[in-house]
Design a protein around this motif. Structure first.
Motif, mmCIF file in Angstrom:
data_model
loop_
_atom_site.group_PDB
_atom_site.id
_atom_site.type_symbol
_atom_site.label_atom_id
_atom_site.label_comp_id
_atom_site.label_asym_id
_atom_site.label_seq_id
_atom_site.Cartn_x
_atom_site.Cartn_y
_atom_site.Cartn_z
ATOM 1 N N ASN A 128 -5.235 2.288 7.738
ATOM 2 C CA ASN A 128 -4.811 3.206 6.681
ATOM 3 C C ASN A 128 -3.338 3.567 6.803
ATOM 4 O O ASN A 128 -2.925 4.692 6.569
ATOM 5 C CB ASN A 128 -5.675 4.469 6.700
ATOM 6 C CG ASN A 128 -7.155 4.162 6.622
ATOM 7 O OD1 ASN A 128 -7.553 3.152 6.050
ATOM 8 N ND2 ASN A 128 -7.981 5.006 7.209
ATOM 9 N N GLY A 129 -2.531 2.564 7.199
ATOM 10 C CA GLY A 129 -1.093 2.737 7.272
ATOM 11 C C GLY A 129 -0.579 3.351 8.556
ATOM 12 O O GLY A 129 0.628 3.501 8.725
ATOM 13 N N GLN B 108 -6.386 8.706 -1.365
ATOM 14 C CA GLN B 108 -6.176 8.260 0.006
ATOM 15 C C GLN B 108 -5.229 7.074 0.067
ATOM 16 O O GLN B 108 -4.381 7.004 0.955
ATOM 17 C CB GLN B 108 -7.520 7.888 0.647
ATOM 18 C CG GLN B 108 -8.439 9.080 0.849
ATOM 19 C CD GLN B 108 -9.756 8.688 1.471
ATOM 20 O OE1 GLN B 108 -10.210 7.555 1.338
ATOM 21 N NE2 GLN B 108 -10.386 9.619 2.149
ATOM 22 N N SER B 109 -5.369 6.156 -0.870
ATOM 23 C CA SER B 109 -4.459 5.014 -0.879
ATOM 24 C C SER B 109 -4.460 4.353 -2.244
ATOM 25 O O SER B 109 -5.446 4.411 -2.989
ATOM 26 C CB SER B 109 -4.835 3.979 0.190
ATOM 27 O OG SER B 109 -6.036 3.318 -0.147
ATOM 28 N N ASN C 45 -3.204 0.462 -3.568
ATOM 29 C CA ASN C 45 -2.727 -0.851 -3.130
ATOM 30 C C ASN C 45 -2.546 -1.765 -4.324
ATOM 31 O O ASN C 45 -3.435 -1.863 -5.175
ATOM 32 C CB ASN C 45 -3.738 -1.512 -2.188
ATOM 33 C CG ASN C 45 -3.881 -0.759 -0.891
ATOM 34 O OD1 ASN C 45 -3.046 -0.867 -0.005
ATOM 35 N ND2 ASN C 45 -4.947 0.008 -0.780
ATOM 36 N N PRO D 23 0.812 -1.219 0.000
ATOM 37 C CA PRO D 23 0.000 0.000 0.000
ATOM 38 C C PRO D 23 0.846 1.269 0.000
ATOM 39 O O PRO D 23 1.960 1.312 0.513
ATOM 40 C CB PRO D 23 -0.779 -0.121 1.310
ATOM 41 C CG PRO D 23 0.152 -0.879 2.213
ATOM 42 C CD PRO D 23 0.986 -1.779 1.334
ATOM 43 N N THR D 24 0.311 2.326 -0.611
ATOM 44 C CA THR D 24 0.842 3.674 -0.514
ATOM 45 C C THR D 24 -0.289 4.570 -0.032
ATOM 46 O O THR D 24 -1.381 4.541 -0.602
ATOM 47 C CB THR D 24 1.352 4.180 -1.870
ATOM 48 O OG1 THR D 24 2.374 3.296 -2.345
ATOM 49 C CG2 THR D 24 1.917 5.583 -1.758
ATOM 50 N N TYR D 25 -0.035 5.346 1.021
ATOM 51 C CA TYR D 25 -1.095 6.147 1.617
ATOM 52 C C TYR D 25 -0.877 7.630 1.334
ATOM 53 O O TYR D 25 0.239 8.140 1.392
ATOM 54 C CB TYR D 25 -1.170 5.896 3.119
ATOM 55 C CG TYR D 25 -1.565 4.479 3.446
ATOM 56 C CD1 TYR D 25 -0.600 3.527 3.760
ATOM 57 C CD2 TYR D 25 -2.885 4.085 3.393
ATOM 58 C CE1 TYR D 25 -0.963 2.215 4.034
ATOM 59 C CE2 TYR D 25 -3.254 2.778 3.670
ATOM 60 C CZ TYR D 25 -2.296 1.840 3.985
ATOM 61 O OH TYR D 25 -2.662 0.545 4.239
#
Length: 335
Positions: free
Chosen positions: A302-303, A145-146, A148, A11-13
């Motif tokens: 959310n990370g 927001q994210s 994945n 994931p990247t948030y």
């Protein structure tokens, strides 16, 4: 406290726009790309591009382009050798200005399958070999927001939900939960692990079995959406043979609380409520990671680290079931 994603779950948030990053491991059949964000109030258009390279003139294997222009539609196309191909379009707009959305691209052998807010929207046949795709690009009138990247060489191909019917165990309603009876890169040795194949869009109530029980470093991923009318829901890590709950996570929207507890030997324990923030808002998507340590559960949302819950059930290896009940919609579960 750093968030260490489990292998196969990247994931990247809160990425900034324009987003233009490599796809971990490259694109392959069985992968899915999850994008969560908010459509801006003044949205006119945005685009998601599956790129063959990172340069501005690179080929685009799949161009996904919603347009609010009075004739609201979504345009699909491929760009090769600097030329756009035949445009495909759907005169239907699955996004609403000012609202959250979850956009999923499932990469299949013959086509990309696009799912918006849990509803299949379009299938776009491959015009370029998907193995050529190296980067994902996102830009336009939205807030991310994210993002994945799920599956590929690490996770299995998406499977249909499977019904699991364990021996029923009655649990008293948890006080205040709103539920009736029955609800209630570091060294590889330290990396969180996932075992089972992911389940996409499973119905709620959801029950999934942990093959081999719960183990240290085991990670459970739950992605979902809290409907605007939601009052309460619960996530339980359960011992099917006894009905004990090693961990009960109970977001209560009316109280703006996330209650944690255990249910052991027929009784509820003491509640834990303190949090620095609450990620479970009405109309919001969430991305929950539950990790089992030797002495506690570590939970991220959310990370960001959300809470720790010390083991009260010392034989956590006997936990063999994950339950999700209540006012929530699930988009992805991997246990």
């Amino acid at each position: 406290m750093a968030f260490v994603p489990a292998p196969g779950y990247q994931p990247t948030y809160n990425p900034t726009l324009p987003y233009n990053q490599p796809i971990p491991g490259g694109l392959s059949a069985g992968m899915s790309v999850y994008i969560q964000g908010v459509a801006k109030e003044n949205m006119k258009r945005f685009q998601v591009n599956f790129m063959v390279g990172q340069d501005s003139g690179a080929d685009i294997a799949f161009h996904f382009n919603p347009r609010f222009d009075g004739w609201d539609k979504v345009v699909f196309n491929t760009k090769q050798a600097g030329q756009w191909g035949n445009e495909e379009k759907k005169r239907s707009m699955p996004f609403s200005k000012g609202t959250h959305f979850e956009l999923v691209f499932m990469v299949l052998d013959e086509h990309y399958k696009v799912v918006v807010n849990g509803t299949p929207f379009y299938e776009y046949r491959h015009r370029l070999p998907l193995q050529m795709v190296t980067h994902l690009q996102v830009d336009g009138d939205l807030e991310l927001q994210s993002i994945n990247f799920l599956g590929g060489q690490v996770c299995a191909v998406p499977t249909l939900p499977q019904s699991i019917h364990p021996r029923p165990v009655t649990i008293p309603a948890y006080p205040g939960s709103g539920f009736g009876p029955g609800y209630g890169p570091p060294p590889m040795s330290s990396l969180p692990i996932m075992q089972g194949p992911p389940t996409f869009n499973p119905p709620v109530p959801y029950t999934g079995r942990l093959q081999g029980g719960l183990t240290a470093r085991k990670t459970i991923i739950i992605k979902g959406y809290v409907p605007p009318h939601s009052k309460s829901f619960a996530i339980n890590l359960k011992v099917s043979s006894s009905g004990d709950l090693a961990l009960h996570i109970n977001p209560r929207l009316g109280e703006n609380a996330v209650v944690r507890n255990s249910f052991l030997n027929g009784s509820w324990g003491s509640e834990e409520r303190k949090l620095s923030y609450n990620p479970f808002g009405a109309g919001q998507f969430f991305d929950l990671s539950i990790r089992c340590g030797l002495d506690r559960f570590k939970v991220y949302a959310n990370g960001q680290h959300l809470f720790d819950f010390s083991h009260r059930f010392t034989s956590f290896q006997r936990v063999d079931m994950v339950e999700v009940q209540g006012d929530v919609t699930l988009s992805y579960v991997q246990i």
